[in-house]
Structure formats: C-alpha cells, structure tokens
Enzyme design. Structure first.
Site, PDB file in Angstrom:
ATOM      1  N   SER A 138       0.826  -1.201   0.000  1.00 19.58           N
ATOM      2  CA  SER A 138       0.000   0.000   0.000  1.00 19.58           C
ATOM      3  C   SER A 138       0.867   1.261   0.000  1.00 19.58           C
ATOM      4  O   SER A 138       1.746   1.418  -0.847  1.00 19.58           O
ATOM      5  CB  SER A 138      -0.958  -0.035   1.193  1.00 19.58           C
ATOM      6  OG  SER A 138      -1.973   0.927   1.082  1.00 19.58           O
ATOM      7  N   ASP A 273      -9.377  -3.391  -6.317  1.00 21.72           N
ATOM      8  CA  ASP A 273      -8.752  -2.626  -5.243  1.00 21.72           C
ATOM      9  C   ASP A 273      -9.289  -1.197  -5.260  1.00 21.72           C
ATOM     10  O   ASP A 273      -9.064  -0.454  -6.212  1.00 21.72           O
ATOM     11  CB  ASP A 273      -7.236  -2.637  -5.427  1.00 21.72           C
ATOM     12  CG  ASP A 273      -6.492  -2.104  -4.215  1.00 21.72           C
ATOM     13  OD1 ASP A 273      -7.095  -1.371  -3.409  1.00 21.72           O
ATOM     14  OD2 ASP A 273      -5.292  -2.415  -4.071  1.00 21.72           O
ATOM     15  N   HIS A 302      -6.809  -6.016  -1.157  1.00 21.13           N
ATOM     16  CA  HIS A 302      -5.767  -5.041  -0.809  1.00 21.13           C
ATOM     17  C   HIS A 302      -5.152  -5.371   0.541  1.00 21.13           C
ATOM     18  O   HIS A 302      -3.922  -5.392   0.702  1.00 21.13           O
ATOM     19  CB  HIS A 302      -6.373  -3.638  -0.797  1.00 21.13           C
ATOM     20  CG  HIS A 302      -5.383  -2.549  -0.508  1.00 21.13           C
ATOM     21  ND1 HIS A 302      -4.693  -1.877  -1.506  1.00 21.13           N
ATOM     22  CD2 HIS A 302      -4.958  -2.011   0.662  1.00 21.13           C
ATOM     23  CE1 HIS A 302      -3.884  -0.989  -0.958  1.00 21.13           C
ATOM     24  NE2 HIS A 302      -4.033  -1.041   0.350  1.00 21.13           N
TER      25      HIS A 302
END
Length: 327
Positions: A138, A273, A302
């Site tokens: 991320s 996502d 995610h």
C-alpha cells in the site's frame, strides 16, 4: 515449497529508537544482529507496511514468507514512526552519538519523515553491503520508491510493490471517502476517540481489540501481545495524520524513479482494489511496457494480511527465484 501451518518459526521483537522515535521491528529467523560475522546472511528481506504501520499485523505473512524462502534469509518488518509504543517494562535500544543516523527527524510521523525513518533504520541496523529485498504494501510502496530515489546506492536486489498506492490516491473510491475524514474532520474525530479510550478500562479495550482481531482472522500470539501498543491516542492520531498527508501528497506517479530502477521493480495490482483501481494498472503497464507489472488473478484483497498470507508468500518466493540464484 509446501509449508505446514503449524511449523515452528522463530519470531522475535525488538524495540529501538530510530530518528528519535520508538520503532518496533518484528524479526523472523535466528538472526538478530546483522553486523555479527558469525553465520551472517547474504540478504535481508525488509517489509515496509501500509497504514497503520503495525508489524504485528504482518506476523503470519512474515512467517509464511520465511518458510517459503526455506529459512535461508531473515525476514523483518519495521513499524512506521509513531504507530507503535513500547510495552511497559520492555527494553528499548536507545540511540547513541556514534549511530549513523540523525538523533531526531523533522516531522518524523509525516510522510516525508517516514521515508527518512526507514533510511535511518537501514543505516543504523543493516550493513551497507548486505543485499536487500524490499517488499512494500500500500502506502509503503510510495515510501519504498522515495527511499530508492534518495538513496540510489542501496544494494537492492529486488523491490516488490504490493497493491501500491503511488498515485492519485485521493481520487480513488476509498480516497474520496477518506479525504474529508482525514483532511477536514480529523480533529473532530479525535474527540470521540479520546473519550472512548478514556472511559474504557485497558482490560476492556484489550478484550474488544482481540475480538476485532478474531473477526478479521488476524488473532495470533504476536498480535494479541502487541495490539494494545497501538491502541492509544498518540498512535491513532499519528496514523490518521499520515493518512491525511497521503491524500494531499501522493498525486502524480514518480515515473522518473520508476524508470531509473525499472529492472529492480515488480508491481502487483489487484483487480478490485478501491485504493488503486485497475485503471492504474493499465496506465502504468502502458507507460512501462517492459516493466514487471502484474495483475492479480487470485482475487486477493488489498488488505492481503487478513486472508491471503500463504498465497502471497508462495508467489513472492517464486518471483524471487531467479534473483536469489544470483547471490
């Protein structure tokens, strides 16, 4: 490699001050001091988390990856600055003047500070010649690219950017929801959080936290032991502050850095996502047709640490086979 879930894996914690901020490092494998010449490894796998930057959430992934790499290399995950506090009574390794890192970082808990925090950690705790595999998740991917931009001398063998939030984050579906909360209403949100933490006894907070971990299928010995290290007003506020900076700062993709290090980068995008939509995959694939840019075919979310640790670890070990064969 077929990995059994009940196989014993050595996981241990270290709390140290890095750049003036308490830092939690979760270490998998028998290595604790990489400067020791006895049985020193050839490579370190370092994981840079998403937000919140709590290593305990990555425990099962770290263990699965260590086993998938046949226990040959240490696998460490480092907290974000300000996202974890040291438990009472635990030894914290303080900085000393001879350490090759600044004593205190400017705005250490902000996005820029998080980049410098990771570089300071490498300077202090990792030999300059030790090969690195950097794995980011991320917003950790933005931090990773910035690290490679600012310290191109790092001996990086491969960087793996998982579900990377490296561009236009405020315009994503989740970003559009998070931006007003984190950028405009953040201080208002502090009030109910503070009141809730003040009214609930620590024991009740711990019970609720563990119930949440159970519901998310993330409860294990490490998360149960460390979750309360982040359930305090300072850590929560720091995570929200970092989130607000993500929305404001992560705008255009850093194509120059990507192009410079393209041969060392592997990107992995999700198909559903809401933090980095499939359009971002298509855009970067078009801009860098020769890059190693993958699209998930397994339906992994995610937040993969909630349900897909072994799948991710197995894939990563396979991706690294050719690179590891060179060392």
């Amino acid at each position: 490699m077929d990995v059994t879930e009940n196989e014993d894996v050595l996981v241990h914690d270290e709390f140290l001050v890095c750049g003036g901020v308490v830092t939690h490092v979760l270490k998998c494998g028998p290595w604790s001091d990489l400067f020791s010449t006895k049985d020193s490894p050839k490579l370190l796998v370092l994981i840079i988390t998403g937000n919140p930057g709590v290593p305990a959430f990555y425990t099962e992934f770290v263990k699965a990856l260590y086993l998938s790499l046949q226990k040959r290399y240490p696998v460490w995950v480092i907290s974000h600055a300000g996202h974890v506090s040291a438990p009472r009574g635990v030894k914290v390794d303080e900085e000393v003047p001879k350490d090759p890192s600044p004593r205190k970082l400017d705005d250490a808990v902000g996005l820029e500070g998080q980049v410098e925090h990771k570089l300071a950690f490498l300077r202090r705790c990792v030999p300059a010649t030790l090969r690195l595999v950097l794995i980011s998740h991320s917003v950790g991917s933005y931090i990773l690219l910035e690290m490679m931009k600012r310290a191109p001398q790092l001996p990086v063998l491969r960087s793996l950017l998982l579900f990377p939030t490296i561009e236009r984050i405020a315009k994503t579906p989740n970003g559009q929801l998070a931006t007003p909360l984190l950028c405009w209403l953040r201080y208002a949100l502090y009030v109910p959080i503070y009141i809730g933490l003040s009214l609930l006894p620590a024991r009740v907070q711990a019970i609720l936290a563990n119930l949440i971990l159970q519901s998310l299928k993330m409860e294990n010995a490490v998360t149960s032991r460390h979750v309360m290290n982040s359930v305090n007003m300072d850590c929560i506020a720091n995570a929200m502050y970092l989130g607000s900076q993500e929305m404001r700062t992560i705008l255009e993709r850093d194509n120059d850095t990507i192009q410079k290090h393209l041969k060392k980068l592997t990107f992995y995008y999700g198909t559903s996502d809401l933090w980095c939509p499939i359009q971002f995959y298509e855009d970067i694939k078009k801009d860098f047709p020769s890059g190693d840019i993958k699209l998930c075919e397994k339906g992994i979310n995610h937040a993969f640490v909630m349900s897909s640790n072994q799948e991710m670890a197995t894939m990563i070990a396979d991706w690294l086979k050719d690179d590891l064969a060179k060392i």
